[in-house]
Scaffold this motif. Structure first.
Motif, PDB file in Angstrom:
ATOM      1  N   CYS A 119     -62.925 -74.241  39.455  1.00 30.39           N
ATOM      2  CA  CYS A 119     -63.199 -72.818  39.225  1.00 30.39           C
ATOM      3  C   CYS A 119     -63.090 -72.554  37.730  1.00 30.39           C
ATOM      4  CB  CYS A 119     -62.229 -71.925  39.988  1.00 30.39           C
ATOM      5  SG  CYS A 119     -62.501 -70.152  39.651  1.00 30.39           S
ATOM      6  N   LEU A 120     -64.213 -72.194  37.138  1.00 36.86           N
ATOM      7  CA  LEU A 120     -64.256 -71.796  35.736  1.00 36.86           C
ATOM      8  C   LEU A 120     -63.992 -70.294  35.668  1.00 36.86           C
ATOM      9  CD1 LEU A 120     -64.969 -72.298  32.727  1.00 36.86           C
ATOM     10  CD2 LEU A 120     -67.369 -71.963  33.370  1.00 36.86           C
ATOM     11  N   VAL A 121     -62.991 -69.901  34.889  1.00 32.63           N
ATOM     12  CA  VAL A 121     -62.623 -68.492  34.743  1.00 32.63           C
ATOM     13  C   VAL A 121     -63.061 -68.046  33.348  1.00 32.63           C
ATOM     14  CG1 VAL A 121     -60.771 -66.786  34.888  1.00 32.63           C
ATOM     15  CG2 VAL A 121     -60.623 -68.913  36.229  1.00 32.63           C
ATOM     16  N   ASN A 122     -64.095 -67.219  33.290  1.00 32.76           N
ATOM     17  CA  ASN A 122     -64.620 -66.728  32.016  1.00 32.76           C
ATOM     18  C   ASN A 122     -64.139 -65.310  31.758  1.00 32.76           C
ATOM     19  OD1 ASN A 122     -66.145 -68.912  31.069  1.00 32.76           O
ATOM     20  ND2 ASN A 122     -67.909 -68.354  32.319  1.00 32.76           N
ATOM     21  N   ARG A 123     -63.764 -65.019  30.527  1.00 35.77           N
ATOM     22  CA  ARG A 123     -63.365 -63.667  30.125  1.00 35.77           C
ATOM     23  C   ARG A 123     -64.334 -63.161  29.068  1.00 35.77           C
ATOM     24  NH1 ARG A 123     -57.702 -63.197  27.439  1.00 35.77           N
ATOM     25  NH2 ARG A 123     -58.888 -63.961  25.639  1.00 35.77           N
ATOM     26  N   TYR A 124     -65.087 -62.129  29.448  1.00 33.27           N
ATOM     27  CA  TYR A 124     -66.043 -61.489  28.551  1.00 33.27           C
ATOM     28  C   TYR A 124     -65.414 -60.227  27.979  1.00 33.27           C
ATOM     29  CZ  TYR A 124     -69.761 -64.191  30.929  1.00 33.27           C
ATOM     30  OH  TYR A 124     -70.550 -65.179  31.459  1.00 33.27           O
ATOM     31  N   GLN A 125     -65.677 -59.962  26.713  1.00 39.26           N
ATOM     32  CA  GLN A 125     -65.328 -58.713  26.074  1.00 39.26           C
ATOM     33  C   GLN A 125     -66.590 -58.118  25.474  1.00 39.26           C
ATOM     34  OE1 GLN A 125     -62.046 -60.346  23.692  1.00 39.26           O
ATOM     35  NE2 GLN A 125     -60.607 -59.234  24.989  1.00 39.26           N
ATOM     36  N   PRO A 126     -66.585 -56.842  25.075  1.00 40.29           N
ATOM     37  CA  PRO A 126     -67.816 -56.240  24.568  1.00 40.29           C
ATOM     38  C   PRO A 126     -68.498 -57.127  23.527  1.00 40.29           C
ATOM     39  CG  PRO A 126     -66.147 -54.558  24.815  1.00 40.29           C
ATOM     40  CD  PRO A 126     -65.463 -55.866  25.101  1.00 40.29           C
ATOM     41  N   GLY A 127     -69.790 -57.359  23.740  1.00 38.48           N
ATOM     42  CA  GLY A 127     -70.568 -58.210  22.846  1.00 38.48           C
ATOM     43  C   GLY A 127     -70.670 -59.653  23.306  1.00 38.48           C
ATOM     44  N   SER A 128     -69.766 -60.098  24.185  1.00 33.96           N
ATOM     45  CA  SER A 128     -69.834 -61.476  24.687  1.00 33.96           C
ATOM     46  C   SER A 128     -71.096 -61.672  25.515  1.00 33.96           C
ATOM     47  CB  SER A 128     -68.619 -61.798  25.554  1.00 33.96           C
ATOM     48  OG  SER A 128     -67.429 -61.714  24.829  1.00 33.96           O
ATOM     49  N   ARG A 129     -71.623 -62.881  25.473  1.00 35.01           N
ATOM     50  CA  ARG A 129     -72.830 -63.193  26.239  1.00 35.01           C
ATOM     51  C   ARG A 129     -72.788 -64.658  26.654  1.00 35.01           C
ATOM     52  NH1 ARG A 129     -77.995 -64.593  22.618  1.00 35.01           N
ATOM     53  NH2 ARG A 129     -78.646 -64.932  24.756  1.00 35.01           N
ATOM     54  N   LEU A 130     -73.665 -65.010  27.581  1.00 41.66           N
ATOM     55  CA  LEU A 130     -73.796 -66.399  28.008  1.00 41.66           C
ATOM     56  C   LEU A 130     -75.275 -66.732  28.012  1.00 41.66           C
ATOM     57  CD1 LEU A 130     -71.965 -68.730  28.921  1.00 41.66           C
ATOM     58  CD2 LEU A 130     -72.444 -68.064  31.284  1.00 41.66           C
ATOM     59  N   SER A 131     -75.681 -67.656  27.151  1.00 35.14           N
ATOM     60  CA  SER A 131     -77.093 -68.003  27.021  1.00 35.14           C
ATOM     61  C   SER A 131     -77.616 -68.655  28.302  1.00 35.14           C
ATOM     62  CB  SER A 131     -77.290 -68.959  25.848  1.00 35.14           C
ATOM     63  OG  SER A 131     -76.873 -68.366  24.631  1.00 35.14           O
ATOM     64  N   LEU A 132     -78.931 -68.609  28.475  1.00 33.43           N
ATOM     65  CA  LEU A 132     -79.550 -69.239  29.637  1.00 33.43           C
ATOM     66  C   LEU A 132     -79.195 -70.725  29.678  1.00 33.43           C
ATOM     67  CD1 LEU A 132     -83.144 -67.712  29.724  1.00 33.43           C
ATOM     68  CD2 LEU A 132     -81.315 -67.354  31.398  1.00 33.43           C
ATOM     69  N   HIS A 133     -78.800 -71.188  30.848  1.00 34.18           N
ATOM     70  CA  HIS A 133     -78.413 -72.587  31.012  1.00 34.18           C
ATOM     71  C   HIS A 133     -78.522 -72.967  32.489  1.00 34.18           C
ATOM     72  CE1 HIS A 133     -74.826 -70.337  32.118  1.00 34.18           C
ATOM     73  NE2 HIS A 133     -74.443 -71.398  32.805  1.00 34.18           N
ATOM     74  N   GLN A 134     -78.467 -74.250  32.762  1.00 34.79           N
ATOM     75  CA  GLN A 134     -78.376 -74.771  34.115  1.00 34.79           C
ATOM     76  C   GLN A 134     -76.985 -75.330  34.349  1.00 34.79           C
ATOM     77  OE1 GLN A 134     -81.700 -77.544  33.467  1.00 34.79           O
ATOM     78  NE2 GLN A 134     -82.566 -76.800  35.404  1.00 34.79           N
ATOM     79  N   ASP A 135     -76.487 -75.234  35.571  1.00 38.30           N
ATOM     80  CA  ASP A 135     -75.237 -75.897  35.932  1.00 38.30           C
ATOM     81  C   ASP A 135     -75.601 -77.270  36.480  1.00 38.30           C
ATOM     82  OD1 ASP A 135     -73.964 -73.607  35.204  1.00 38.30           O
ATOM     83  OD2 ASP A 135     -73.304 -73.041  37.201  1.00 38.30           O
ATOM     84  N   ARG A 136     -75.585 -78.277  35.593  1.00 35.89           N
ATOM     85  CA  ARG A 136     -76.003 -79.607  36.017  1.00 35.89           C
ATOM     86  C   ARG A 136     -74.997 -80.689  35.632  1.00 35.89           C
ATOM     87  NH1 ARG A 136     -81.390 -80.122  35.208  1.00 35.89           N
ATOM     88  NH2 ARG A 136     -81.125 -82.327  35.674  1.00 35.89           N
ATOM     89  N   ASP A 137     -73.788 -80.279  35.197  1.00 36.05           N
ATOM     90  CA  ASP A 137     -72.760 -81.264  34.861  1.00 36.05           C
ATOM     91  C   ASP A 137     -72.014 -81.762  36.098  1.00 36.05           C
ATOM     92  OD1 ASP A 137     -73.290 -81.050  32.100  1.00 36.05           O
ATOM     93  OD2 ASP A 137     -72.013 -79.275  31.966  1.00 36.05           O
ATOM     94  N   GLU A 138     -72.285 -81.161  37.258  1.00 37.19           N
ATOM     95  CA  GLU A 138     -71.590 -81.526  38.494  1.00 37.19           C
ATOM     96  C   GLU A 138     -72.266 -82.740  39.136  1.00 37.19           C
ATOM     97  OE1 GLU A 138     -71.209 -77.731  37.020  1.00 37.19           O
ATOM     98  OE2 GLU A 138     -73.043 -78.384  38.052  1.00 37.19           O
ATOM     99  N   ARG A 139     -71.479 -83.550  39.821  1.00 39.56           N
ATOM    100  CA  ARG A 139     -72.036 -84.704  40.533  1.00 39.56           C
ATOM    101  C   ARG A 139     -72.768 -84.281  41.793  1.00 39.56           C
ATOM    102  NH1 ARG A 139     -67.108 -89.196  40.357  1.00 39.56           N
ATOM    103  NH2 ARG A 139     -66.990 -89.377  38.072  1.00 39.56           N
ATOM    104  N   ASP A 140     -72.309 -83.201  42.420  1.00 34.81           N
ATOM    105  CA  ASP A 140     -72.838 -82.774  43.709  1.00 34.81           C
ATOM    106  C   ASP A 140     -73.700 -81.530  43.540  1.00 34.81           C
ATOM    107  OD1 ASP A 140     -73.384 -82.123  46.307  1.00 34.81           O
ATOM    108  OD2 ASP A 140     -71.304 -81.939  46.963  1.00 34.81           O
ATOM    109  N   HIS A 141     -75.025 -81.731  43.444  1.00 35.46           N
ATOM    110  CA  HIS A 141     -75.928 -80.591  43.338  1.00 35.46           C
ATOM    111  C   HIS A 141     -76.325 -80.064  44.721  1.00 35.46           C
ATOM    112  CE1 HIS A 141     -77.347 -81.858  39.030  1.00 35.46           C
ATOM    113  NE2 HIS A 141     -76.114 -81.375  39.059  1.00 35.46           N
ATOM    114  N   GLY A 142     -75.786 -80.660  45.778  1.00 35.31           N
ATOM    115  CA  GLY A 142     -76.059 -80.172  47.119  1.00 35.31           C
ATOM    116  C   GLY A 142     -75.190 -78.989  47.498  1.00 35.31           C
TER     117      GLY A 142
END
Length: 218
Positions: A119-142
Motif C-alpha cells: 500500500c503506497l500512501v501518498n500525501r498531496y498538498q496544494p499544488g502537488s500533482r502526479l504525472s501520467l504514468h503506468q503501474d508496471r513495477d509489479e510482478r502480478d499485472h493480473g
C-alpha cells in the motif's frame, strides 16, 4: 460526477470508467475513522518523505508505505523493497482496516480474492500533482489497482495504454475509491495539480489529500 456537498443526490454504487475500471463513490466513508488512525500509525513508524526520480527530480507528493513491500525511487530507478531505505527496517505491516477496504472495494468492482501486499500512501498538498504514468513495477499485472481518496478533492486523469492517448478527467472527493484491472490494468493515469480546497466537513484532514494505492506487487 460531482455534486454540491450539501445537496447531493444519491450516487451509484459503482460508475464505470472503462471495461474493467470503476469509481466507487463514497465507498470508504464508513471506514474513515479507522483509516485515519491507521495512517497515523504507519506514518509514525515510516514518516512521509519526498523521493527523487531516476531523472533527478524531487516528487511534489510525499509518500510512505505499508505492507510486505513498499514502492520507492531514487537515481537508480523505481522498484519495490521489503525494507524502508531510510531506516533499514521492514515497512509497517498493512493495517487490517486497509486490507479489508481494498478487498471489499475490489470485490465490488468484480475482482474477488484481491489480497494486496503493498500500500503506497501518498500525501498531496496544494499544488502537488502526479504525472501520467503506468503501474508496471509489479510482478502480478493480473491483480487490480485499488485507489482510495481521502481529504481534499482531486481531479484524476485516466488515459489509455499509450501516454499519447486521450485522457478523461474524473473529479474525486473524500471517500471515493477507484478500481481498475483486467484490460484496463496498464492504462496511464495521474492527478492534476491539487487546488487549495480544504475538506469542509472534517477539519482533521486539513489542506491535504491522502491517497491509498493498493497493489499486488510480489
Amino acid at each position: 460526477m460531482t455534486f454540491d456537498l450539501f445537496d447531493a443526490p444519491p450516487r451509484a454504487a459503482r460508475e464505470p470508467i472503462g471495461p474493467a475500471a470503476f469509481v466507487l463513490p463514497g465507498f470508504a466513508l464508513p471506514r474513515v475513522d479507522a483509516l485515519l488512525d491507521a495512517i497515523g500509525d504507519v506514518a509514525a513508524r515510516a514518516p512521509f518523505r519526498h523521493l527523487v526520480t531516476p531523472g533527478g527530480f524531487t516528487m511534489s507528493v510525499a509518500l510512505t508505505n505499508c505492507g510486505a513491500l513498499g514502492w520507492t525511487s531514487d537515481r537508480r530507478g523505481y522498484r519495490y523493497s521489503a525494507v524502508d531505505p531510510d531506516s533499514g527496517a521492514p515497512w509497517p505491516a498493512m493495517p487490517e482496516a486497509f486490507a479489508l477496504l481494498a478487498r471489499d472495494a475490489a470485490a465490488l468492482a468484480g475482482f474477488d480474492g484481491f489480497a494486496p501486499d503493498a500500500c503506497l500512501v501518498n500525501r498531496y498538498q496544494p499544488g502537488s500533482r502526479l504525472s501520467l504514468h503506468q503501474d508496471r513495477d509489479e510482478r502480478d499485472h493480473g491483480a487490480p489497482i485499488v485507489s482510495v481518496s481521502l481529504g481534499m478533492p482531486a481531479t484524476f486523469q485516466f488515459g489509455g495504454l499509450a501516454r499519447s492517448d486521450k485522457t478523461v478527467r474524473i473529479p474525486l472527493v473524500h471517500g471515493d475509491v477507484v478500481v481498475w484491472g483486467g484490460v484496463d490494468r496498464l492504462r496511464f493515469h495521474g492527478v492534476l495539480p491539487l487546488k487549495d480546497a480544504p475538506h469542509l466537513l472534517d477539519a482533521r484532514w486539513g489542506a491535504q489529500r491522502i491517497n491509498l494505492t493498493f497493489r499486488k506487487a510480489g
